[in-house]
Design a protein around this motif. Sequence first.
Motif, mmCIF file in Angstrom:
data_model
loop_
_atom_site.group_PDB
_atom_site.id
_atom_site.type_symbol
_atom_site.label_atom_id
_atom_site.label_comp_id
_atom_site.label_asym_id
_atom_site.label_seq_id
_atom_site.Cartn_x
_atom_site.Cartn_y
_atom_site.Cartn_z
ATOM 1 N N ALA A 217 0.773 -1.094 0.024
ATOM 2 C CA ALA A 217 0.068 0.128 -0.130
ATOM 3 C C ALA A 217 0.877 1.205 0.055
ATOM 4 N N ALA A 218 0.365 2.156 -0.744
ATOM 5 C CA ALA A 218 1.172 3.496 -0.723
ATOM 6 C C ALA A 218 0.510 4.529 -0.019
ATOM 7 N N THR A 219 1.076 5.612 0.593
ATOM 8 C CA THR A 219 0.433 6.770 1.218
ATOM 9 C C THR A 219 1.770 7.725 1.393
ATOM 10 N N ASN A 220 1.128 9.224 1.284
ATOM 11 C CA ASN A 220 2.067 10.167 1.627
ATOM 12 C C ASN A 220 1.648 10.753 3.094
ATOM 13 N N ARG A 221 0.585 10.078 3.635
ATOM 14 C CA ARG A 221 0.093 10.531 5.079
ATOM 15 C C ARG A 221 0.141 9.333 5.868
ATOM 16 N N ALA A 222 1.401 9.062 6.217
ATOM 17 C CA ALA A 222 1.487 7.852 7.273
ATOM 18 C C ALA A 222 1.022 8.575 8.595
ATOM 19 N N ASP A 223 0.953 9.569 8.809
ATOM 20 C CA ASP A 223 0.909 10.106 10.126
ATOM 21 C C ASP A 223 -0.614 9.936 10.580
ATOM 22 N N ILE A 224 -1.461 10.183 9.313
ATOM 23 C CA ILE A 224 -3.051 9.858 9.751
ATOM 24 C C ILE A 224 -3.468 8.410 9.530
ATOM 25 N N LEU A 225 -2.748 7.660 9.337
ATOM 26 C CA LEU A 225 -3.069 6.044 9.109
ATOM 27 C C LEU A 225 -3.617 5.764 10.556
ATOM 28 N N ASP A 226 -4.601 4.782 10.641
ATOM 29 C CA ASP A 226 -5.172 4.093 11.675
ATOM 30 C C ASP A 226 -3.832 3.041 12.194
ATOM 31 N N LYS A 227 -3.566 3.237 13.563
ATOM 32 C CA LYS A 227 -2.664 2.416 13.893
ATOM 33 C C LYS A 227 -2.909 0.898 13.872
ATOM 34 N N ALA A 228 -4.104 0.706 13.783
ATOM 35 C CA ALA A 228 -4.455 -0.776 13.561
ATOM 36 C C ALA A 228 -4.170 -1.348 12.485
#
Length: 670
Positions: free
Chosen positions: A331-342
């Motif tokens: 999976a790719a994201t540029n917002r790792a900070d807002i991802l659900d910790k789960a």
Amino acid sequence: MNNKGFNWFFPIAIIALLLFFVPNFLGDNSAKSIDEDGFFKEMQAGKIQRVLIDKQAQKADVFLTQNAKTATVKKDDKANPFSNLVMAPKADYTLKYGDLRLFLEKFDALKQQNPQITTSKDYAEGESPLMSILIQALIWITILGLFYFLLFRKMGSGGGPGGQIFSIGKSKAKLFDEKERIQVTFKDVAGLEGAKEEVQEVVDFLKNSEKYTKLGGKIPKGVLLVGPPGTGKTLLAKAVAGEAKVPFFSLSGSDFVEMFVGVGASRVRDLFAQAKAKSPAIIFIDEIDAIGRARGKSNFSGGNDERENTLNQLLTEMDGFGTDTNVIVMAATNRADILDKALMRAGRFDRSIYVDLPELHERRQIFDVHLKKIKLDENVDREFLAKQTPGFSGADIANVCNEAALIAARNNHASVTKQDFLDAVDRIIGGLEKKNKAIKPSEKKRVAYHEAGHATISWLVEHASPLLKVTIVPRGRSLGAAWYLPEERQLTTTEQMLDEMCATLGGRAAEQVIFNNISTGALSDLESVTKRAQAMVTIYGLSPNIGNISYYDSSGQSEYNFGKPYSEETAKKIDIEIKGIIETQYERAVQILTENKDKLDALANKLLEKEVIFREDLEEVFGKRAWDPELTEKPVTNTIPTAKEPSEEIIIKDKEEESEIQAPESPTQL
Ligand SMILES: Nc1ncnc2c1ncn2[C@@H]1O[C@H](COP(=O)(O)OP(=O)(O)OP(=O)(O)O)[C@@H](O)[C@H]1O
Ligand SMILES: [Zn+2]
């Protein structure tokens, strides 16, 4: 799979019902009215088939014989192709009779001569118009249900196109398998050495899973690629599939989001079922933040339940993988900070790989990849291009190469020249060059001195970042700009902060020294300096008078506090301190520029003459910068930065605001 029929049966049934009932009721209204005299005339002519008397409404529905009907075809019968097929026969006339007894007497008398006429008395109850409508509607619903059932079965097995409505619960993933195998390999991914090394492991798992499971190890299920846009995350995932030669399911997080309840979760289920069937395989979910956003935070509306269901389904599917399921989710994201910790928990996306913006040598390699397709002039130097593009992503570089080729074509060049590339870089940085923009010569001179001021200070103070390029060519909203190579550093010392502030103030200081007044063109300079001074005092605890105190709150809780975390008295001290730091650096800048006025003049004149100057030109004026770290290459790091750093790394440090736009209401537009 099985809930698709369920989702769609009822809407279709309702539509079918509407289709049949509405025209019927409309049809009743559209019957022409007829009076008794007219009616008996028609009756004598033998045109009447049937009469249904409605005592309550004091009217009768009159039906013509088939012959009489075709003679006077009714328009709406033609317009509605269903009417003859499906609907209860529609009355041709509505008869308003006067007195029922008198009417019946006359009717019965005439009926002797027209024995074919039937009346309501002759019909059994079950054949009343309403009943026949209901019966017919039922028949049609059954037919449609059957039709739908057959179609759905066919879709289920064939999965062909053209039935999108019926496949709404199916995943929209684009599949690359044997037929259309991904051709991208690690060779196509320039730079990103560390990241490639890490995903190499994934390739091994996919190719050779037994080797790992035999020893009791678990194959990773999820790999998260984190990094700014355009840095090659999709490319890297594709390369993994290409290297391992496995099917690649690609889709975006937003593809799961749909307005229908339950669709997202159903798509996730379908996607994983498909992937398992083709295992070993890779599922690639771009922009996973669209579904992976932290759940239940500041979400009072409850409007995101659908997204949560989708996320939960994703987590369930990943948990459900056995060690034998050889499917890896990237999976790719540029917002790792807002991802659900789960999402990041063990057994899910427990590996994060940081895909950062390319550094100098990586940019050179990316240029190598993308220049292959381009017919180059021999004076084009990759090293030079890489140096001109600090802060560019892989996608930006691909864009530069393409744009340069277009510019060359427009200029009828036989091959793409260095200048074409420089133009392309400029265009991508700041929009189109505004060649014809009216700048008064006096303004141009001011801009030149301002930029030369930045350049001079950053050259002469020890700790400022090395300068790459200075320009006074206006483009976009900026009148001039200076580019610095951001130094690769994890820590910033007080000296570095002060020197950089001094260099940033150098533009204003130069205006002061040369013209003895200051223009409005330095808004962004001031903004940046003020922010840094604030950070020094209140965050990093770098000012002696305030001391080792930080008012920074890494937990983010401070957003909910309306007050300041310090007293009124401290606030005053902080203000004084910040002002002091800035003023000191400003005085220092003025002093340096006054002492080196000859060099400032030389630089400004060079700028006025050439509009763009490079490092070499600066060296010509000042001589080599003894303490400069050679533009060194740092080993690639692939760790996720542990904490959010409040400092911004500014790559394009200085873009002057257009002098006529003194927009304090929108200073962020720079
Ligand atoms: N390291 C690289 N080597 C070669 N080309 C690259 C590299 N990085 C990016 N590119 C080019 O940029 C294009 C876009 O990259 P890609 O779509 O992989 O970026 P991304 O990180 O997935 O971006 P986003 O976050 O916007 O989805 C690629 O198709 C490729 O042409
Ligand atoms: Zn400036």
